[in-house]
Design a protein around this motif. Structure first.
Motif, PDB file in Angstrom:
ATOM      1  N   LEU A   1      76.073  -1.598  26.412  1.00 35.55           N
ATOM      2  CA  LEU A   1      75.186  -1.082  24.959  1.00 35.55           C
ATOM      3  C   LEU A   1      74.192  -0.764  24.360  1.00 35.55           C
ATOM      4  CD1 LEU A   1      78.441  -0.899  22.628  1.00 35.55           C
ATOM      5  CD2 LEU A   1      78.150   0.716  23.714  1.00 35.55           C
ATOM      6  N   HIS A   2      73.547  -2.209  25.025  1.00 38.21           N
ATOM      7  CA  HIS A   2      71.988  -1.577  24.569  1.00 38.21           C
ATOM      8  C   HIS A   2      71.504  -0.698  24.982  1.00 38.21           C
ATOM      9  CE1 HIS A   2      68.065  -3.307  23.544  1.00 38.21           C
ATOM     10  NE2 HIS A   2      67.823  -4.050  24.948  1.00 38.21           N
ATOM     11  N   TYR A   3      71.768  -0.531  26.087  1.00 39.49           N
ATOM     12  CA  TYR A   3      70.998  -0.396  27.759  1.00 39.49           C
ATOM     13  C   TYR A   3      71.126   1.219  27.767  1.00 39.49           C
ATOM     14  CZ  TYR A   3      69.949   2.046  31.983  1.00 39.49           C
ATOM     15  OH  TYR A   3      69.441   3.168  33.023  1.00 39.49           O
ATOM     16  N   VAL A   4      72.385   1.639  26.842  1.00 37.55           N
ATOM     17  CA  VAL A   4      72.433   3.273  26.823  1.00 37.55           C
ATOM     18  C   VAL A   4      72.221   3.542  26.144  1.00 37.55           C
ATOM     19  CG1 VAL A   4      74.731   4.959  26.292  1.00 37.55           C
ATOM     20  CG2 VAL A   4      75.091   2.565  28.447  1.00 37.55           C
ATOM     21  N   GLY A   5      71.881   2.820  24.673  1.00 37.03           N
ATOM     22  CA  GLY A   5      70.873   3.381  23.887  1.00 37.03           C
ATOM     23  C   GLY A   5      69.875   3.202  23.508  1.00 37.03           C
ATOM     24  N   HIS A   6      68.887   2.827  24.555  1.00 41.01           N
ATOM     25  CA  HIS A   6      67.502   2.868  25.321  1.00 41.01           C
ATOM     26  C   HIS A   6      67.951   4.258  25.906  1.00 41.01           C
ATOM     27  CE1 HIS A   6      66.126  -0.280  22.733  1.00 41.01           C
ATOM     28  NE2 HIS A   6      66.516  -1.750  23.948  1.00 41.01           N
ATOM     29  N   ALA A   7      68.610   4.276  26.681  1.00 37.69           N
ATOM     30  CA  ALA A   7      68.566   4.750  28.003  1.00 37.69           C
ATOM     31  C   ALA A   7      68.726   6.874  26.719  1.00 37.69           C
ATOM     32  CB  ALA A   7      69.739   4.944  28.994  1.00 37.69           C
ATOM     33  N   LEU A   8      69.574   6.739  26.298  1.00 38.00           N
ATOM     34  CA  LEU A   8      69.940   8.166  25.376  1.00 38.00           C
ATOM     35  C   LEU A   8      68.278   8.530  24.584  1.00 38.00           C
ATOM     36  CD1 LEU A   8      73.113   7.381  24.238  1.00 38.00           C
ATOM     37  CD2 LEU A   8      72.409   9.489  25.989  1.00 38.00           C
ATOM     38  N   GLN A   9      67.537   6.913  24.735  1.00 37.48           N
ATOM     39  CA  GLN A   9      65.996   7.639  23.450  1.00 37.48           C
ATOM     40  C   GLN A   9      64.927   8.002  24.782  1.00 37.48           C
ATOM     41  OE1 GLN A   9      65.427   4.174  21.431  1.00 37.48           O
ATOM     42  NE2 GLN A   9      67.300   4.526  19.928  1.00 37.48           N
ATOM     43  N   GLY A  10      65.424   8.033  26.208  1.00 42.34           N
ATOM     44  CA  GLY A  10      64.199   8.439  27.196  1.00 42.34           C
ATOM     45  C   GLY A  10      63.974   7.172  27.672  1.00 42.34           C
ATOM     46  N   ASN A  11      64.384   5.547  27.262  1.00 49.70           N
ATOM     47  CA  ASN A  11      63.818   4.730  28.142  1.00 49.70           C
ATOM     48  C   ASN A  11      64.797   3.677  28.703  1.00 49.70           C
ATOM     49  OD1 ASN A  11      62.680   2.120  28.362  1.00 49.70           O
ATOM     50  ND2 ASN A  11      62.986   1.412  26.266  1.00 49.70           N
ATOM     51  N   LEU A  12      64.300   4.009  30.258  1.00 48.51           N
ATOM     52  CA  LEU A  12      65.422   3.837  31.457  1.00 48.51           C
ATOM     53  C   LEU A  12      65.024   1.685  31.407  1.00 48.51           C
ATOM     54  CD1 LEU A  12      65.205   7.642  33.341  1.00 48.51           C
ATOM     55  CD2 LEU A  12      67.300   6.000  32.099  1.00 48.51           C
TER      56      LEU A  12
END
Length: 149
Positions: free
Chosen positions: A1-12
């Protein structure tokens, strides 16, 4: 969930190999993908559309069956295998096209737009750089354009 949250903000995240932003690396390479996709689509349209019209005008003939058989073969063939076959024939055996890369090593083209074909046409670039960039793009465009062809 932490990764998905960052990915949705453009931080891969950060690349393990280069230790830089994955999004930055993606954006740096994205124009090459667009350039290849456009060339593949143009190849498919320029060859496929006239072939389809030609086959439709001669419906039920040997020409129609030949075009349909070729289209079915191209659609069914695994794209990675088709690419290897074209490299072996046109690059290794015949020497008509380069094996890999986007441009020959003797050309130092500034990456203004990220599109090698456009950048090689800009003023101040070496003579022959466009031809080199085009020759590097032919086989990948044919391979990628085979399925929609």
């Amino acid at each position: 969930l932490h990764y998905v949250g960052h990915a949705l903000q453009g931080n891969l995240g950060t690349s393990i190999i280069t230790n830089t932003s994955v999004m930055g690396e993606f954006l740096a390479r994205f124009p090459a993908t667009v350039e290849l996709s456009v060339c593949a689509l143009l190849f498919a349209l320029v060859i496929g559309l006239p072939a389809g019209v030609f086959a439709a005008l001669r419906r039920g003939t040997v020409v129609d069956h030949g075009v349909m058989g070729t289209a079915l073969t191209g659609y069914s063939m695994p794209i990675f295998w088709w690419g290897l076959i074209l490299i072996m024939v046109f690059s290794s055996k015949l020497g008509w096209t380069p094996v890999s890369g986007r441009i020959a090593v003797e050309f130092d083209i500034p990456h203004v737009t990220g599109f090698m074909l456009i950048d090689s046409l800009l003023p101040g670039t070496d003579e022959g750089s466009f031809k080199s960039a085009l020759s590097h793009l032919i086989l990948p465009a044919i391979v990628l354009g085979t399925i929609p062809l």
